[in-house]
Motif scaffolding. Structure first.
Motif, PDB file in Angstrom:
ATOM      1  N   ASN B 537       5.468   2.321  -7.668  1.00  0.00           N
ATOM      2  CA  ASN B 537       5.070   0.938  -7.914  1.00  0.00           C
ATOM      3  C   ASN B 537       3.929   0.943  -8.927  1.00  0.00           C
ATOM      4  OD1 ASN B 537       4.199  -1.784  -7.598  1.00  0.00           O
ATOM      5  ND2 ASN B 537       2.881  -1.226  -5.868  1.00  0.00           N
ATOM      6  N   ILE B 538       4.087   0.213 -10.018  1.00  0.00           N
ATOM      7  CA  ILE B 538       2.968   0.024 -10.946  1.00  0.00           C
ATOM      8  C   ILE B 538       2.350  -1.323 -10.580  1.00  0.00           C
ATOM      9  CG2 ILE B 538       2.282  -0.225 -13.358  1.00  0.00           C
ATOM     10  CD1 ILE B 538       4.646   1.622 -14.075  1.00  0.00           C
ATOM     11  N   GLN B 539       1.096  -1.278 -10.172  1.00  0.00           N
ATOM     12  CA  GLN B 539       0.509  -2.428  -9.473  1.00  0.00           C
ATOM     13  C   GLN B 539      -0.629  -3.067 -10.253  1.00  0.00           C
ATOM     14  OE1 GLN B 539       1.293  -3.892  -6.323  1.00  0.00           O
ATOM     15  NE2 GLN B 539      -0.189  -5.370  -7.147  1.00  0.00           N
ATOM     16  N   GLY B 540      -0.484  -4.350 -10.541  1.00  0.00           N
ATOM     17  CA  GLY B 540      -1.555  -5.097 -11.183  1.00  0.00           C
ATOM     18  C   GLY B 540      -2.672  -5.401 -10.197  1.00  0.00           C
ATOM     19  N   ASP B 541      -3.895  -5.520 -10.718  1.00  0.00           N
ATOM     20  CA  ASP B 541      -5.047  -5.745  -9.839  1.00  0.00           C
ATOM     21  C   ASP B 541      -5.068  -7.167  -9.269  1.00  0.00           C
ATOM     22  OD1 ASP B 541      -5.450  -6.406 -12.552  1.00  0.00           O
ATOM     23  OD2 ASP B 541      -7.616  -6.272 -12.400  1.00  0.00           O
ATOM     24  N   GLY B 542      -4.858  -8.163 -10.118  1.00  0.00           N
ATOM     25  CA  GLY B 542      -4.884  -9.542  -9.638  1.00  0.00           C
ATOM     26  C   GLY B 542      -3.810  -9.780  -8.601  1.00  0.00           C
ATOM     27  N   ASP B 543      -2.644  -9.242  -8.847  1.00  0.00           N
ATOM     28  CA  ASP B 543      -1.517  -9.388  -7.920  1.00  0.00           C
ATOM     29  C   ASP B 543      -1.853  -8.765  -6.565  1.00  0.00           C
ATOM     30  OD1 ASP B 543       1.590  -9.994  -7.906  1.00  0.00           O
ATOM     31  OD2 ASP B 543       1.352  -8.044  -6.951  1.00  0.00           O
ATOM     32  N   LEU B 544      -2.508  -7.608  -6.598  1.00  0.00           N
ATOM     33  CA  LEU B 544      -2.807  -6.907  -5.338  1.00  0.00           C
ATOM     34  C   LEU B 544      -3.769  -7.700  -4.456  1.00  0.00           C
ATOM     35  CD1 LEU B 544      -2.449  -4.434  -3.546  1.00  0.00           C
ATOM     36  CD2 LEU B 544      -4.300  -3.327  -4.768  1.00  0.00           C
ATOM     37  N   MET B 545      -4.708  -8.424  -5.100  1.00  0.00           N
ATOM     38  CA  MET B 545      -5.703  -9.126  -4.298  1.00  0.00           C
ATOM     39  C   MET B 545      -5.119 -10.297  -3.498  1.00  0.00           C
ATOM     40  SD  MET B 545      -8.282  -7.355  -4.328  1.00  0.00           S
ATOM     41  CE  MET B 545      -9.463  -8.416  -3.511  1.00  0.00           C
ATOM     42  N   TYR B 546      -3.919 -10.727  -3.847  1.00  0.00           N
ATOM     43  CA  TYR B 546      -3.269 -11.766  -3.042  1.00  0.00           C
ATOM     44  C   TYR B 546      -2.755 -11.208  -1.720  1.00  0.00           C
ATOM     45  CZ  TYR B 546      -3.093 -15.545  -6.493  1.00  0.00           C
ATOM     46  OH  TYR B 546      -3.411 -16.558  -7.347  1.00  0.00           O
ATOM     47  N   THR B 547      -2.218 -10.022  -1.765  1.00  0.00           N
ATOM     48  CA  THR B 547      -1.483  -9.502  -0.607  1.00  0.00           C
ATOM     49  C   THR B 547      -1.859  -8.053  -0.299  1.00  0.00           C
ATOM     50  OG1 THR B 547       0.268  -9.083  -2.206  1.00  0.00           O
ATOM     51  CG2 THR B 547       0.587 -10.975  -0.755  1.00  0.00           C
ATOM     52  N   SER B 548      -3.141  -7.726  -0.488  1.00  0.00           N
ATOM     53  CA  SER B 548      -3.537  -6.327  -0.287  1.00  0.00           C
ATOM     54  C   SER B 548      -3.323  -5.904   1.165  1.00  0.00           C
ATOM     55  CB  SER B 548      -4.988  -6.108  -0.716  1.00  0.00           C
ATOM     56  OG  SER B 548      -5.818  -7.062  -0.096  1.00  0.00           O
ATOM     57  N   GLY B 549      -3.349  -6.855   2.091  1.00  0.00           N
ATOM     58  CA  GLY B 549      -3.145  -6.517   3.503  1.00  0.00           C
ATOM     59  C   GLY B 549      -1.800  -5.858   3.764  1.00  0.00           C
ATOM     60  N   ALA B 550      -0.854  -6.034   2.840  1.00  0.00           N
ATOM     61  CA  ALA B 550       0.462  -5.401   3.014  1.00  0.00           C
ATOM     62  C   ALA B 550       0.340  -3.883   3.072  1.00  0.00           C
ATOM     63  CB  ALA B 550       1.394  -5.813   1.874  1.00  0.00           C
ATOM     64  N   MET B 551      -0.723  -3.352   2.458  1.00  0.00           N
ATOM     65  CA  MET B 551      -0.874  -1.889   2.442  1.00  0.00           C
ATOM     66  C   MET B 551      -0.950  -1.332   3.857  1.00  0.00           C
ATOM     67  SD  MET B 551      -3.233  -0.875  -0.807  1.00  0.00           S
ATOM     68  CE  MET B 551      -4.492  -2.098  -0.734  1.00  0.00           C
ATOM     69  N   TRP B 552      -1.587  -2.092   4.733  1.00  0.00           N
ATOM     70  CA  TRP B 552      -1.718  -1.616   6.110  1.00  0.00           C
ATOM     71  C   TRP B 552      -0.334  -1.431   6.759  1.00  0.00           C
ATOM     72  CZ3 TRP B 552      -0.323  -3.869  10.773  1.00  0.00           C
ATOM     73  CH2 TRP B 552      -0.781  -3.192  11.923  1.00  0.00           C
ATOM     74  N   THR B 553       0.572  -2.354   6.461  1.00  0.00           N
ATOM     75  CA  THR B 553       1.919  -2.264   7.042  1.00  0.00           C
ATOM     76  C   THR B 553       2.617  -0.973   6.592  1.00  0.00           C
ATOM     77  OG1 THR B 553       2.067  -4.664   7.112  1.00  0.00           O
ATOM     78  CG2 THR B 553       4.145  -3.462   7.233  1.00  0.00           C
ATOM     79  N   ALA B 554       2.404  -0.593   5.328  1.00  0.00           N
ATOM     80  CA  ALA B 554       3.030   0.641   4.824  1.00  0.00           C
ATOM     81  C   ALA B 554       2.500   1.855   5.572  1.00  0.00           C
ATOM     82  CB  ALA B 554       2.787   0.775   3.331  1.00  0.00           C
ATOM     83  N   ALA B 555       1.180   1.855   5.830  1.00  0.00           N
ATOM     84  CA  ALA B 555       0.602   2.996   6.553  1.00  0.00           C
ATOM     85  C   ALA B 555       1.087   2.991   8.000  1.00  0.00           C
ATOM     86  CB  ALA B 555      -0.923   2.924   6.492  1.00  0.00           C
ATOM     87  N   LYS B 556       1.072   1.815   8.609  1.00  0.00           N
ATOM     88  CA  LYS B 556       1.456   1.688  10.032  1.00  0.00           C
ATOM     89  C   LYS B 556       2.892   2.173  10.252  1.00  0.00           C
ATOM     90  CE  LYS B 556       1.665  -0.791  14.109  1.00  0.00           C
ATOM     91  NZ  LYS B 556       1.000  -0.032  15.139  1.00  0.00           N
ATOM     92  N   HIS B 557       3.789   1.769   9.358  1.00  0.00           N
ATOM     93  CA  HIS B 557       5.203   2.097   9.568  1.00  0.00           C
ATOM     94  C   HIS B 557       5.661   3.301   8.740  1.00  0.00           C
ATOM     95  CE1 HIS B 557       5.938  -1.310  12.216  1.00  0.00           C
ATOM     96  NE2 HIS B 557       5.182  -2.021  11.420  1.00  0.00           N
TER      97      HIS B 557
END
Lengths: 119, 656
Positions: B537-557
């Motif tokens: 995934n090539i990830q933009g910074d502004g885009d990430l700040m909207y939904t950064s909490g999604a990262m936790w789901t990736a680690a959890k699952h």
């Protein structure tokens, strides 16, 4: 198109009056780099004027910038993909410095010498 | 519906005769067995007969099953319905308005098919489903609060709508005003929750009985999975979930069989006419956008292009056509065309015309790119499903032949018709066209590589360097570029040998920020399940700040995903817009203390994305500012991802 060429020609005339040979020589690449950032040129052209297929429509400012007259004329009179910068918001001196900065950027390597571009 | 029923005492006789499919749920294994029977839709009758367990349950309900609600929970039956659709995951943020079905899913349904994925925001949940579909080709279900949760989800649903991706959303709602709990649940209730997303869903419904629910869900699934795909919405009454299963007029509950709808094919007369036009063209060009739904679509497009030796411009909403093919061309190919065929193109006007955002009065200039007399043909299923309010249908482009049909489904007949229409005396000319395309491609490739070399050693790091340092580390994997938010000047599609459908999934659709990370995680989940395909995934910074909490789901699952940041520390598109307007209005743009006009930079303080990712259980490194350090950092991250974990490398980059 004709209107555009006319404008460029007019602006070029103005430049040759304002920027004598001396002004170009006195230009500072260091100040030019700061001006390139301050006036927002970096936004569409990248901090080294390398450009982008999208934001500068593939136009590359450096290395090998346009000759100073054409460079200034373009910035003053463009009315297409790039917004024009009048002398009111961008003094000639700063523009000359920017040109010096772009001229100071070293030549691009041949891509054949960059291993990552030959994978 | 009727919360008043939820407290009724068990009527054992009615209960025993009232349920055909759900039965009394003697154990989670009942659900599992029922699912196995139901996941092969082709072999099922239109109403499912009771399973052996169900029959046993109907006639011999153990006393232990007699619970406080007085029978089988309505939401258990809902789970039975959902299980027939073979939906693998349920990315959701928990909410009281769907607590009953939540409880049924994990306890009665055994938390499989679907498995609950804990997601920290509804926008992320829907974006995950969006990304998942683009790899798996199967939709996911998500549950939300029908009011507050749906408002969070709405942006992602609009993206799915614009990107023609099916997602099944169910929103909990407490409809019965006389009986709903006061306070918060009342704030969380509405007359018609679906109204919020009606303009950008294909269909919605508000079932008022369990039998209605069964029909609605199967219908919703069917509609969302009929091209053009799209999101659907079901309102899920809290009372209906909680009340016990009842029967009406002695009828038992049944679950309708799902039969996929075959997509519409172009009418043969129009197909033949189009084929004739293409076969006799001197310079035909094919433009594709969402034409290929999978590998089959890519293969068919190659066949069509080769039959005509026509150049193909891929607008990139999917990977439609191999970038390594000699007929793969840039957008300028249309300028010289005499016939253009557009296949599922989102914005056909923009293929033929350019818009320069810089007229004399600060209003754009429109220019036609094509030659006068160029013949235009379109095949698009979206024409079958255009709605009025949101303008995703773009500007009107007059054409010569227009087929409201699914492009991929039409390709086999179009290929046959084209082959039949090519006169023998044109075959040599067509072959010559292919040779010319080969030469042009070779030259273009060298030009692009030389462009990539400019500012190679720059700091901040050039986007071409970012993309090629990443490529060097992933090229030996079975890779999949699952998302690319922000804008890296199109380098991946220009430089990476994209050939397979899963090599590139396209963008968000509606260009609403917050898509990149969660969609990448959803796609990475599907890639993981396929057997270890490597997701990047090539990830933009502004885009990430909207939904950064999604990262936790990736680690959890435990979803492995390499994320390389394109961190240009700003909302760069907007930054340029304000600069453009400042220059146009003859004013110096106010920068404050930032690099871009006030309100457009994400700096002072700089966000430490590596720390952010680490805090949510990711391996992370950065920010990398020196291009020489980038390769080694990505290499480390790749090793982590291969061990099954998500990893992020934050990189300070050039603007574009």
């Amino acid at each position: 198109m004709i209107q555009r060429m006319f404008r460029v020609a007019l602006a070029a005339l103005a430049v040759s009056v304002v920027l004598g040979h001396g002004a170009a020589l006195a230009a500072s690449a260091e100040k030019g780099k700061a001006a390139f950032m301050k006036y927002g040129c970096w936004q569409c052209h990248g901090t080294q004027g390398q450009g982008s297929a999208i934001t500068s429509q593939g136009k590359v400012l450096a290395p090998d910038p346009l000759p100073i007259e054409g460079f200034v004329a373009f910035v003053r009179s463009t009315n297409r993909g790039m917004p024009p910068y009048s002398e009111k918001i961008l003094p000639n001196e700063d523009l000359a410095d920017m040109h010096a900065y772009l001229a100071s950027i070293p030549k691009t390597k041949d891509y054949k010498t960059i291993p990552l571009l030959n994978q | 519906m009727a919360r008043k029923d939820s407290g009724s005492k068990v009527d054992r006789r009615k209960f025993l005769t009232g349920v055909a499919v759900a039965g009394a749920a003697t154990a989670a294994s009942t659900a599992a067995n029922a699912t196995t029977a139901a996941t092969a839709p082709a072999r099922l009758p239109s109403a499912l007969p009771p399973t052996a367990q169900t029959i046993a349950a109907e006639t011999n309900v153990p006393q232990a099953e007699m619970n406080r609600i007085g029978g089988v929970a309505g939401s258990d039956f809902m789970v039975d319905v959902i299980k027939t659709l073979d939906i693998k995951y349920l990315p959701s943020n928990c909410a009281s308005s769907f607590r009953a079905i939540h409880e049924s899913l994990i306890n009665y349904g055994g938390n499989t098919k679907p498995e609950f994925l804990t997601v920290t925001h509804e926008e992320s949940a829907i974006a995950m489903a969006h990304g998942y579909f683009k790899i798996a080709g199967k939709p996911l279900l998500s549950l939300c609060h029908g009011t507050v949760g749906l408002q969070h989800a709405a942006m992602a649903m609009y993206n799915a709508w614009c990107d023609r991706v099916p997602v099944i959303m169910m929103g909990g709602n407490d409809l019965d005003a006389a009986n709903r709990p006061p306070g918060v649940p009342t704030y969380h209730s509405a007359q018609d929750i679906n109204a919020l997303v009606r303009d950008f869903t294909k269909w919605d419904d508000t079932p008022v009985s369990l039998q209605h629910f069964a029909q609605s869900v199967v219908r919703a699934y069917k509609i969302s999975m009929t091209p053009p795909y799209g999101p659907v919405m079901i309102s899920l009454d809290a009372g209906l979930q909680q009340e016990p299963v009842k029967h009406r007029n002695g009828e038992k509950l049944s679950i309708p069989k799902y039969t996929p709808t075959s997509p519409p094919q172009g009418e043969m007369g129009a197909v033949r006419e189009a084929a004739k036009m293409l076969a006799s063209a001197e310079r035909p060009v094919i433009v594709v956008d969402r034409a290929a739904r999978g590998e089959n679509g890519v293969r068919l497009l190659v066949q069509l292009a080769e039959a005509l030796q026509a150049r193909v411009v891929d607008r990139g909403a999917r990977m439609n056509f191999p970038k390594t093919h000699h007929l793969s061309a840039g957008p300028a190919a249309v300028n010289n065309a005499d016939v253009v065929l557009g296949l599922e193109v989102g914005d056909f006007w923009a293929v033929m015309n350019s818009y320069i955002d810089n007229g004399d009065h600060g209003i754009g200039v429109n220019e036609t790119k094509i030659k006068p007399g160029t013949k235009l043909i379109t095949i698009s299923s979206v024409e079958l499903n255009t709605k009025a309010n949101y303008q995703d249908f773009q500007r009107f482009q007059p054409v010569d032949i227009s087929m409201a049909a699914d492009a991929e489904a039409t390709l086999p007949s179009l290929i046959e018709a084209v082959k039949a229409a090519i006169p023998n005396d044109r075959k040599a000319a067509i072959e010559k066209r292919g040779e010319a395309a080969k030469r042009a491609r070779g030259e273009a490739r060298a030009r692009i590589l030389q462009e990539a070399a400019i500012a190679w050693d720059a700091t901040p790091i050039s986007t071409a360097r970012l993309v090629m340092e990443t490529w060097a580390q992933i090229k030996d994997q079975d890779w999949s570029l699952v998302a690319q938010s922000g804008n890296v000047s199109g380098w991946p599609s220009r430089l990476w040998p994209m050939e397979k459908h899963y090599h590139w999934l396209g963008q968000s659709g509606g260009y609403g920020l917050g898509y990149g990370m969660p969609a990448a995680i959803g796609a990475a989940l599907a890639n993981r399940d396929i057997g270890g395909r490597f997701s990047v995934n090539i990830q933009g910074d502004g885009d990430l700040m909207y939904t950064s909490g999604a990262m936790w789901t990736a680690a959890k699952h435990k979803i492995p995903l390499l994320t390389v940041m394109h961190n240009n520390r700003g909302y760069h598109q907007e930054l340029m817009h304000v600069q453009r307007l400042s220059s146009f209005r003859n004013r110096v743009a106010s920068l404050g203390n930032d690099m871009g006009p006030i309100g457009t930079s994400i700096m002072n303080p700089d966000i430490d994305y590596a720390k952010l990712a680490e805090s949510m259980g990711w391996w992370a490194k950065g920010p990398i500012k020196d291009p020489a350090q980038l390769g080694p950092a990505i290499k480390e991250a790749v090793a982590v991802v291969k061990s099954g974990q998500p990893a992020l490398v934050d990189v300070w980059t050039q603007p574009r």
